[in-house]
Structure formats: C-alpha cells, structure tokens
Design a protein around this motif. Sequence first.
Motif, PDB file in Angstrom:
ATOM      1  N   MET A 254      11.453 -36.441  57.068  1.00  0.00           N
ATOM      2  CA  MET A 254      10.221 -36.924  56.818  1.00  0.00           C
ATOM      3  C   MET A 254      10.467 -37.956  55.881  1.00  0.00           C
ATOM      4  O   MET A 254      10.760 -38.101  54.736  1.00  0.00           O
ATOM      5  CB  MET A 254       9.451 -35.849  56.148  1.00  0.00           C
ATOM      6  CG  MET A 254       9.147 -34.596  57.037  1.00  0.00           C
ATOM      7  SD  MET A 254       7.991 -33.256  56.262  1.00  0.00           S
ATOM      8  CE  MET A 254       6.694 -34.066  55.465  1.00  0.00           C
TER       9      MET A 254
ATOM     10  N   THR B 145      -1.380 -27.370  63.131  1.00  0.00           N
ATOM     11  CA  THR B 145      -1.270 -26.761  64.479  1.00  0.00           C
ATOM     12  C   THR B 145      -2.072 -25.187  64.623  1.00  0.00           C
ATOM     13  O   THR B 145      -2.379 -24.983  65.623  1.00  0.00           O
ATOM     14  CB  THR B 145      -0.054 -26.787  65.324  1.00  0.00           C
ATOM     15  OG1 THR B 145       0.840 -25.875  64.589  1.00  0.00           O
ATOM     16  CG2 THR B 145       0.514 -28.189  65.309  1.00  0.00           C
TER      17      THR B 145
ATOM     18  N   LEU C 172       3.326 -37.942  57.893  1.00  0.00           N
ATOM     19  CA  LEU C 172       3.157 -37.064  59.176  1.00  0.00           C
ATOM     20  C   LEU C 172       1.987 -37.665  60.140  1.00  0.00           C
ATOM     21  O   LEU C 172       2.324 -38.000  61.189  1.00  0.00           O
ATOM     22  CB  LEU C 172       2.649 -35.894  58.666  1.00  0.00           C
ATOM     23  CG  LEU C 172       3.603 -34.791  58.032  1.00  0.00           C
ATOM     24  CD1 LEU C 172       2.938 -33.927  57.376  1.00  0.00           C
ATOM     25  CD2 LEU C 172       4.851 -34.357  59.005  1.00  0.00           C
TER      26      LEU C 172
ATOM     27  N   ARG D  97       3.523 -40.724  62.398  1.00  0.00           N
ATOM     28  CA  ARG D  97       4.273 -40.252  63.408  1.00  0.00           C
ATOM     29  C   ARG D  97       3.617 -39.150  64.516  1.00  0.00           C
ATOM     30  O   ARG D  97       4.360 -38.818  65.495  1.00  0.00           O
ATOM     31  CB  ARG D  97       5.758 -39.568  62.893  1.00  0.00           C
ATOM     32  CG  ARG D  97       6.497 -40.267  62.199  1.00  0.00           C
ATOM     33  CD  ARG D  97       7.867 -39.512  61.542  1.00  0.00           C
ATOM     34  NE  ARG D  97       7.764 -38.197  61.236  1.00  0.00           N
ATOM     35  CZ  ARG D  97       7.514 -38.117  59.952  1.00  0.00           C
ATOM     36  NH1 ARG D  97       7.078 -38.962  58.920  1.00  0.00           N
ATOM     37  NH2 ARG D  97       7.148 -36.895  59.374  1.00  0.00           N
TER      38      ARG D  97
ATOM     39  N   GLU E  26       2.612 -36.218  63.833  1.00  0.00           N
ATOM     40  CA  GLU E  26       3.333 -34.971  63.858  1.00  0.00           C
ATOM     41  C   GLU E  26       2.448 -34.210  62.789  1.00  0.00           C
ATOM     42  O   GLU E  26       1.865 -34.550  61.930  1.00  0.00           O
ATOM     43  CB  GLU E  26       4.738 -35.074  62.900  1.00  0.00           C
ATOM     44  CG  GLU E  26       5.618 -33.874  62.596  1.00  0.00           C
ATOM     45  CD  GLU E  26       6.837 -33.940  62.112  1.00  0.00           C
ATOM     46  OE1 GLU E  26       7.461 -32.967  61.454  1.00  0.00           O
ATOM     47  OE2 GLU E  26       7.036 -35.058  61.949  1.00  0.00           O
ATOM     48  N   ARG E  27       2.574 -32.829  63.389  1.00  0.00           N
ATOM     49  CA  ARG E  27       1.620 -31.918  62.662  1.00  0.00           C
ATOM     50  C   ARG E  27       2.684 -30.643  62.130  1.00  0.00           C
ATOM     51  O   ARG E  27       3.228 -30.153  62.865  1.00  0.00           O
ATOM     52  CB  ARG E  27       0.489 -31.467  63.422  1.00  0.00           C
ATOM     53  CG  ARG E  27      -0.450 -32.408  63.708  1.00  0.00           C
ATOM     54  CD  ARG E  27      -1.939 -32.173  64.305  1.00  0.00           C
ATOM     55  NE  ARG E  27      -2.685 -33.165  64.652  1.00  0.00           N
ATOM     56  CZ  ARG E  27      -3.514 -33.839  63.718  1.00  0.00           C
ATOM     57  NH1 ARG E  27      -3.684 -33.391  62.548  1.00  0.00           N
ATOM     58  NH2 ARG E  27      -4.183 -34.906  64.206  1.00  0.00           N
ATOM     59  N   LEU E  28       2.352 -30.093  61.083  1.00  0.00           N
ATOM     60  CA  LEU E  28       2.829 -29.082  60.652  1.00  0.00           C
ATOM     61  C   LEU E  28       2.107 -27.891  61.052  1.00  0.00           C
ATOM     62  O   LEU E  28       1.126 -27.804  61.954  1.00  0.00           O
ATOM     63  CB  LEU E  28       2.743 -28.791  58.896  1.00  0.00           C
ATOM     64  CG  LEU E  28       3.390 -29.832  58.110  1.00  0.00           C
ATOM     65  CD1 LEU E  28       3.217 -29.644  56.599  1.00  0.00           C
ATOM     66  CD2 LEU E  28       4.923 -30.185  58.634  1.00  0.00           C
TER      67      LEU E  28
ATOM     68  N   ARG F   3       8.301 -29.275  54.195  1.00  0.00           N
ATOM     69  CA  ARG F   3       8.686 -29.093  55.833  1.00  0.00           C
ATOM     70  C   ARG F   3       9.404 -27.557  55.551  1.00  0.00           C
ATOM     71  O   ARG F   3       8.927 -26.930  56.641  1.00  0.00           O
ATOM     72  CB  ARG F   3       9.569 -30.027  55.996  1.00  0.00           C
ATOM     73  CG  ARG F   3      10.006 -30.050  57.699  1.00  0.00           C
ATOM     74  CD  ARG F   3      10.650 -31.198  58.072  1.00  0.00           C
ATOM     75  NE  ARG F   3      11.992 -31.202  57.776  1.00  0.00           N
ATOM     76  CZ  ARG F   3      12.993 -30.370  58.473  1.00  0.00           C
ATOM     77  NH1 ARG F   3      12.638 -29.762  59.376  1.00  0.00           N
ATOM     78  NH2 ARG F   3      14.337 -30.183  58.097  1.00  0.00           N
TER      79      ARG F   3
END
Length: 422
Positions: free
Chosen positions: A1, A67, A105, A108, A110-112, A406
């Motif tokens: 990250m 998510t 996040l 990019r 991007e999802r946790l 993360r």
Amino acid sequence: MPIDRDRLWRRIEALAGITDPDRPWTRRSFSPRFIEGRAWLAAEFRASGLATSIDAGGNLVGEWAGTDPALPPIVVGSHSDTVPAGGRFDGILGVIAGLEVAQGLAERGERLRHPLKVYDFLAEEPSEFGLSCIGSRAYAGKLTPDMLALKRADGVTLREAMLAVGGRPDELGSRAAAAPVAAYVELHIEQGRILESAGCDIGVVTDIVGIRRERITVTGRADHSGTTPMAYRADALVGAAAIIEAVHAKALALQAAARPVIGTIGHLVVVPNAANAVPGEVALSLEVRSADEDAIDRFGAELLETTRERTEALRLTVRRELVSHVAPTACAALIQQAAADAARLAGYSSQPIASGAGHDGVFVAATGPIGMIFIPCRDGRSHTPEEWTEPAQAEAGARVLAETVRLLDHRLAAPGPISPAL
C-alpha cells in the motif's frame, strides 16, 4: 500500500496552517478556525473519492467501501482540534495519514474486505465546555444529556455547539448500543522522548494510561502576616508545599515499576492570596496517570497518609475529593501484533510503549479492539509551538499504518498467518 510522502506532508502543513495567526498553532474546537479546517478536510476527503459525511456526534467521516458490507469497519483517524498554541502534528497526523491510506486504495481501485472509515473526531482536546473527547464519547454512546447541557462562558450549550458544526445530538440518545468496529488504529506522535532516545522508528502502543484527578483542600487559618508569630500560624500553603513535594517523591519512586506512575500538581488556588496574609486555604489539583489502575486508585489516600504527621503538626486539616477518573485502556493484542509485523515488513524498528496521554481510543474501545502507532517527536515536545516530527518520520508512520490496516483486514476476516508483500 504505497504512501505519497509529498502529498502527506503538504496536507499536514496545509491543515496546521489554518491557525489563529497571532497564536500558532491554534485551532480550538467549535471556533471559526476549526470550522474552516473542517471544511478543508471535508473537501480533501471528497476529492480523494471517499463518501463524506458528518455523523450524529459531529465527527467528520470519510468512507471507502469494502467488498463485504456485512463486516464492521476498520476505523483510522484522530482529531483536528488543538490546545492553545498546541502544535502542528498532535491529532492532525492521524487524520491526514488515515486519509492517505484510504486515498491510496481509492486511486488503485482496490477495496479491502472491511469498509475503511477515516474519522476526524470532534473536540478531543479539553474544550471550553470543560469536556474532552466529545466526538469519541458520542461515537461510543457515552455522551450524556448532562454533558450536552454543559455551557461555555457565552452561555452556548454543548448541544447547540454540536448542531452548529453539523452534528445531530438529539439522535444520540436513541442509540441502544454503539456501532461496532472491527478495529480502530490511530497514528500519533509520541508526545514524549522514549522513541527518540532509543533511536527507534515506531512505537507499538500497549496501553493508554488511566487518568485520575482529585481536588485536595488544605485548610488552616488566615491571619495578618505581620502580627502573627510563626509558631502560632496554621499556614495552609506550607502544608500544600509538603503535599506537592510528597507527590513528586512518591511518583519518582514508582518510576521503576512495571507500569510507572506519573503524579502532578498543576493548579493551585490560594485564599486569601494576599502578600500580607497567612494563607488560610489552598486547593490543589492532583492528577495521577498510569496503566496500573490499582496504583492510581491508591495514590491519593497513600499521599495524605504520608503527609499526615506534617500537616497535623501545622494544625491543618486536609480533605480530598474525586473530580474525574478514566480507567486505563489496553490496546488489543491482535492490533499490537499487526503493527509490529507491519513495521518489520516495512523495514522499520519498533518497540512496545505505553501512552502517557489520553486519546479518543479510550472511548472507541467500547465498540471494539483498539490500537495505536507512535512515531518520535523532537525532544518529546508536544502541546507547544515547538512540536515537530520529520517528514520521513511521518511517512514511516503512515506506511506502518497502511500495512497494519491491510494485515488486520486479512486477519480479522480470515484469522491465520500471512506472508504479505509490500
């Protein structure tokens, strides 16, 4: 990250720069400067792609959806208000670093698995209403009607002030329980010199100390200073001096304990407080801090027992009363481990450390596990205009915060070992 070091530092400087010009670095809660800073922060949250709102407790919130919406959020952040002339990093660092993690996040795509929420908690520092940690108390369902009715000098109530910054205090009473968090992690300057002295990059916080405040009143007899012989005096200030010295000696003797104790007399009220009068009464504020709850509880009573012979010889009476007490808060082992692992993976040294200051996490702990990450600050200075940390140190803290988030996202959703790559 990844972390954008330049952007992180620019934002720290920009928010710190929203200050009373004649008293840097000052942005008191509920003040016009605070509202200006909040507007700037909200704009930065939105521009970073975060869903941005003010919650019922007057906290500014930026969210990057996960998510799995069924999972409780991982929360990061701190506060943006300051004490008078209170420094450029206390609180600010945690909010801006949390924003940087979330924006990384978002950039990019991007999802946790967990939602990630960035909080600017309202009024962490002592406010003009005589109350601190207002936003985190509200978040935890611990802001009471009596607290909302508190008034500042101009007669405005806390409830009215919260409404003015976008809060909805009337909704707080309807919350049967605080919204749970998966984990709360706050990045902060140490506000001490342990890390700097050790040459260590990162502090993994083990506990947030308890804070107990008592009022000790020493009563003697006020007399004319010129006509009352020394042997006939009942000088309350002399007794107060003995108590002050005993506080220092007692706390100093406890520094070698596994959980040291800090004792402070920071405020005195002397009556009649005249150059030509023997002091008849002195009220002292005693503050005791430690991660050892029993030691905090015992300190005041043991103090008066230690000084009893001296105060009785001076013909004085002494009484003590509780003003406030916040118990110590332990940081969750799973967050401590994640932070230590994150520091190692990022190539930084770390060590366990207790927090001698109070933080919003004390109240957020009612909603789930909490933890803190410290970085060094120059000479341990904080709550002063000289408060300082280096850009590289701020970057290190933000990187460790990002990797901690993360790791927690993985471990909380699917407990077990992980070998992450940075």
